[in-house]
Design an enzyme around this catalytic site. Structure first.
Site, PDB file in Angstrom:
ATOM      1  N   TYR A  93       0.820  -1.208   0.000  1.00 18.67           N
ATOM      2  CA  TYR A  93       0.000   0.000   0.000  1.00 18.67           C
ATOM      3  C   TYR A  93       0.856   1.261   0.000  1.00 18.67           C
ATOM      4  O   TYR A  93       1.830   1.369   0.745  1.00 18.67           O
ATOM      5  CB  TYR A  93      -0.919   0.024   1.224  1.00 18.67           C
ATOM      6  CG  TYR A  93      -1.873  -1.139   1.269  1.00 18.67           C
ATOM      7  CD1 TYR A  93      -2.930  -1.228   0.379  1.00 18.67           C
ATOM      8  CD2 TYR A  93      -1.707  -2.164   2.205  1.00 18.67           C
ATOM      9  CE1 TYR A  93      -3.807  -2.292   0.411  1.00 18.67           C
ATOM     10  CE2 TYR A  93      -2.582  -3.238   2.247  1.00 18.67           C
ATOM     11  CZ  TYR A  93      -3.631  -3.299   1.357  1.00 18.67           C
ATOM     12  OH  TYR A  93      -4.492  -4.361   1.381  1.00 18.67           O
ATOM     13  N   LYS A 140       5.795  11.910  -1.736  1.00 19.55           N
ATOM     14  CA  LYS A 140       7.129  11.307  -1.865  1.00 19.55           C
ATOM     15  C   LYS A 140       7.028   9.813  -2.146  1.00 19.55           C
ATOM     16  O   LYS A 140       7.801   9.278  -2.948  1.00 19.55           O
ATOM     17  CB  LYS A 140       7.940  11.554  -0.597  1.00 19.55           C
ATOM     18  CG  LYS A 140       8.376  13.000  -0.403  1.00 19.55           C
ATOM     19  CD  LYS A 140       9.257  13.146   0.829  1.00 19.55           C
ATOM     20  CE  LYS A 140       9.719  14.595   0.993  1.00 19.55           C
ATOM     21  NZ  LYS A 140      10.569  14.758   2.205  1.00 19.55           N
ATOM     22  N   LYS A 155       7.849   7.301  -5.787  1.00 24.85           N
ATOM     23  CA  LYS A 155       8.708   6.111  -5.770  1.00 24.85           C
ATOM     24  C   LYS A 155       8.054   4.887  -6.394  1.00 24.85           C
ATOM     25  O   LYS A 155       8.706   3.850  -6.551  1.00 24.85           O
ATOM     26  CB  LYS A 155       9.122   5.789  -4.331  1.00 24.85           C
ATOM     27  CG  LYS A 155      10.001   6.848  -3.678  1.00 24.85           C
ATOM     28  CD  LYS A 155      10.340   6.467  -2.240  1.00 24.85           C
ATOM     29  CE  LYS A 155      11.205   7.540  -1.571  1.00 24.85           C
ATOM     30  NZ  LYS A 155      11.508   7.189  -0.158  1.00 24.85           N
ATOM     31  N   ARG A 206      -6.922   1.564  -4.448  1.00 26.67           N
ATOM     32  CA  ARG A 206      -7.965   1.175  -3.498  1.00 26.67           C
ATOM     33  C   ARG A 206      -8.757   2.396  -3.066  1.00 26.67           C
ATOM     34  O   ARG A 206      -8.203   3.354  -2.540  1.00 26.67           O
ATOM     35  CB  ARG A 206      -7.373   0.478  -2.270  1.00 26.67           C
ATOM     36  CG  ARG A 206      -8.464   0.007  -1.303  1.00 26.67           C
ATOM     37  CD  ARG A 206      -7.982  -0.996  -0.290  1.00 26.67           C
ATOM     38  NE  ARG A 206      -7.206  -0.404   0.779  1.00 26.67           N
ATOM     39  CZ  ARG A 206      -6.996  -0.986   1.961  1.00 26.67           C
ATOM     40  NH1 ARG A 206      -7.517  -2.192   2.211  1.00 26.67           N
ATOM     41  NH2 ARG A 206      -6.261  -0.404   2.877  1.00 26.67           N
ATOM     42  N   ASP A 262     -10.196  -5.582  10.436  1.00 25.29           N
ATOM     43  CA  ASP A 262     -11.613  -5.241  10.537  1.00 25.29           C
ATOM     44  C   ASP A 262     -12.453  -6.464  10.885  1.00 25.29           C
ATOM     45  O   ASP A 262     -13.456  -6.353  11.595  1.00 25.29           O
ATOM     46  CB  ASP A 262     -12.093  -4.617   9.225  1.00 25.29           C
ATOM     47  CG  ASP A 262     -11.637  -3.182   9.079  1.00 25.29           C
ATOM     48  OD1 ASP A 262     -12.243  -2.298   9.691  1.00 25.29           O
ATOM     49  OD2 ASP A 262     -10.640  -2.949   8.361  1.00 25.29           O
ATOM     50  N   ILE A 299       2.604  -3.972   4.605  1.00 17.99           N
ATOM     51  CA  ILE A 299       2.431  -2.568   4.973  1.00 17.99           C
ATOM     52  C   ILE A 299       3.750  -1.822   5.048  1.00 17.99           C
ATOM     53  O   ILE A 299       3.756  -0.629   5.370  1.00 17.99           O
ATOM     54  CB  ILE A 299       1.686  -2.447   6.318  1.00 17.99           C
ATOM     55  CG1 ILE A 299       2.386  -3.278   7.407  1.00 17.99           C
ATOM     56  CG2 ILE A 299       0.228  -2.868   6.163  1.00 17.99           C
ATOM     57  CD1 ILE A 299       1.762  -3.129   8.786  1.00 17.99           C
ATOM     58  N   HIS A 300       4.853  -2.509   4.726  1.00 17.85           N
ATOM     59  CA  HIS A 300       6.168  -1.854   4.746  1.00 17.85           C
ATOM     60  C   HIS A 300       7.045  -2.492   3.668  1.00 17.85           C
ATOM     61  O   HIS A 300       6.997  -3.717   3.469  1.00 17.85           O
ATOM     62  CB  HIS A 300       6.829  -1.991   6.120  1.00 17.85           C
ATOM     63  CG  HIS A 300       8.007  -1.090   6.307  1.00 17.85           C
ATOM     64  ND1 HIS A 300       9.283  -1.465   5.922  1.00 17.85           N
ATOM     65  CD2 HIS A 300       8.108   0.170   6.813  1.00 17.85           C
ATOM     66  CE1 HIS A 300      10.125  -0.476   6.198  1.00 17.85           C
ATOM     67  NE2 HIS A 300       9.442   0.523   6.734  1.00 17.85           N
ATOM     68  N   ASP A 349      -5.510 -35.989 -12.029  1.00 16.95           N
ATOM     69  CA  ASP A 349      -6.710 -35.610 -12.769  1.00 16.95           C
ATOM     70  C   ASP A 349      -6.736 -34.091 -12.882  1.00 16.95           C
ATOM     71  O   ASP A 349      -5.740 -33.412 -12.606  1.00 16.95           O
ATOM     72  CB  ASP A 349      -7.974 -36.171 -12.110  1.00 16.95           C
ATOM     73  CG  ASP A 349      -8.064 -35.779 -10.634  1.00 16.95           C
ATOM     74  OD1 ASP A 349      -7.289 -34.900 -10.201  1.00 16.95           O
ATOM     75  OD2 ASP A 349      -8.910 -36.357  -9.926  1.00 16.95           O
TER      76      ASP A 349
END
Length: 330
Positions: free
Chosen positions: A36, A43, A47, A96, A197, A263-264, A311
């Site tokens: 994210y 900045k 990137k 998002r 959540d 997240i990082h 299969d």
């Protein structure tokens, strides 16, 4: 790493994939790690072209403070047109938006639709019911129009983040796929489990071992695979505990997840390595697909391969491995 281009030509992969009933095999998008990037942070937006995560997500939801939403929307719209899609280090650039329940979704879409370019994938959190999908579809139609929606390869990724959504997941996924078939809406390609959540919704406490979401994660991945959709696992919240991240990523891959949220940037390489099949598994998949093709050409069905009865379900596993490695190597 094995070169699949030498071992299995793309035309052969497409042929055997279509034969096995795999949807959009030639357009497989790896999402081993979803990283994210808050759209309120210019900045970080700058990137994006060099970020190595498979899926880099411009974030308007949880990662952006309420007071910064308007600025984030404007910067996200500019970024979509400014970012050089042809030279991205990532496999996918997603965006998002906020959820239907937040009341912010229409403001997001109204602002983002001003950009000439669309992201590779629109990502919508907290989809709790098929009724939410109707609202999502109507908002996109109003601001993008039918032509921009139907004449694009942009995919759709949704989040399951509540007890209600988990229990109603088959109906939600079926309704989303039907919106693509019947109305030309963005095609659902992956589903993400929002653990934070979800835990808040059921009143459980997050732990490093994740036992509180054991049932939910297993039900989630089962529902995704029933509809041949990628299943993206929950965030590992302790960014300093890379050993724990490695353990949970390996566990997720063994359960059938195809990727994990991060997240990082420090988490990306650990996660993507764990969601890349080992060399021996790639060799198994390649040889199995060849053997299966030979047996089918002779009109045979199930057969033995390395001591296993083979299969269609095992063939699908092999094709998933081949498609992932082929895209990552390109």
């Amino acid at each position: 790493m094995i070169s699949l281009q030498k071992m299995l030509p793309k035309t052969f992969i497409r042929h055997i994939s279509q034969f096995a009933g795999v949807r959009d095999a030639a357009k497989y998008v790896p999402r081993r790690a979803l990283l994210y990037v808050p759209a309120s942070n210019q900045k970080m937006l700058d990137k994006i072209p060099t970020m190595q995560a498979d899926s880099v997500v411009i974030e308007l939801e949880d990662g952006v403070a309420l007071t910064a939403k308007a600025e984030a929307r404007a910067q996200a719209a500019v970024a979509l047109d400014k970012i050089p899609y042809h030279s991205l280090a990532c496999q996918e650039l997603g965006l998002r938006v906020n959820s239907v329940s937040s009341g912010l979704l229409e403001d997001d879409i109204k602002a983002i639709s001003k950009a000439e370019k669309l992201p590779h994938a629109f990502m919508v959190p907290k989809v709790d019911s098929p009724e939410d999908l109707v609202t999502i579809y109507n908002i996109f139609r109003e601001h993008y129009g039918d032509e921009r929606i139907t004449n694009t390869n942009t995919r759709l990724v949704i989040w399951i983040e509540s007890a209600r959504a988990l229990l109603d997941m088959p109906r939600i996924l079926s309704s989303t796929l039907n919106l693509h078939k019947q109305a030309g809406f963005f095609k659902l390609d992956a589903v993400v489990f929002g653990s934070d959540d979800f835990c808040a919704d059921i009143g459980s406490t997050r732990s490093s071992h994740g036992t509180e979401t054991l049932f939910a994660r297993q039900k989630f991945v089962t529902c995704c695979k029933a509809f041949q959709l990628q299943a993206i696992d929950s965030v590992y919240i302790d960014i300093k505990d890379l050993d724990g991240l490695k353990r949970q990523s390996a566990e997720g891959r063994q359960w059938g997840f195809t990727g994990k949220q991060v997240i990082h940037p420090s988490q990306v390489s650990v996660v993507q390595e764990q969601f890349l099949p080992p060399k021996e598994r790639i060799e198994w998949a390649t040889e199995l697909v060849h053997a299966y093709s030979e047996h089918e050409s002779l009109g045979k069905g199930a057969f033995q391969f390395r001591g296993q009865m083979i299969d269609r379900p095992l063939l699908l596993q092999a094709l998933n491995i081949i498609q992932l490695v082929e895209r990552v190597q390109n």
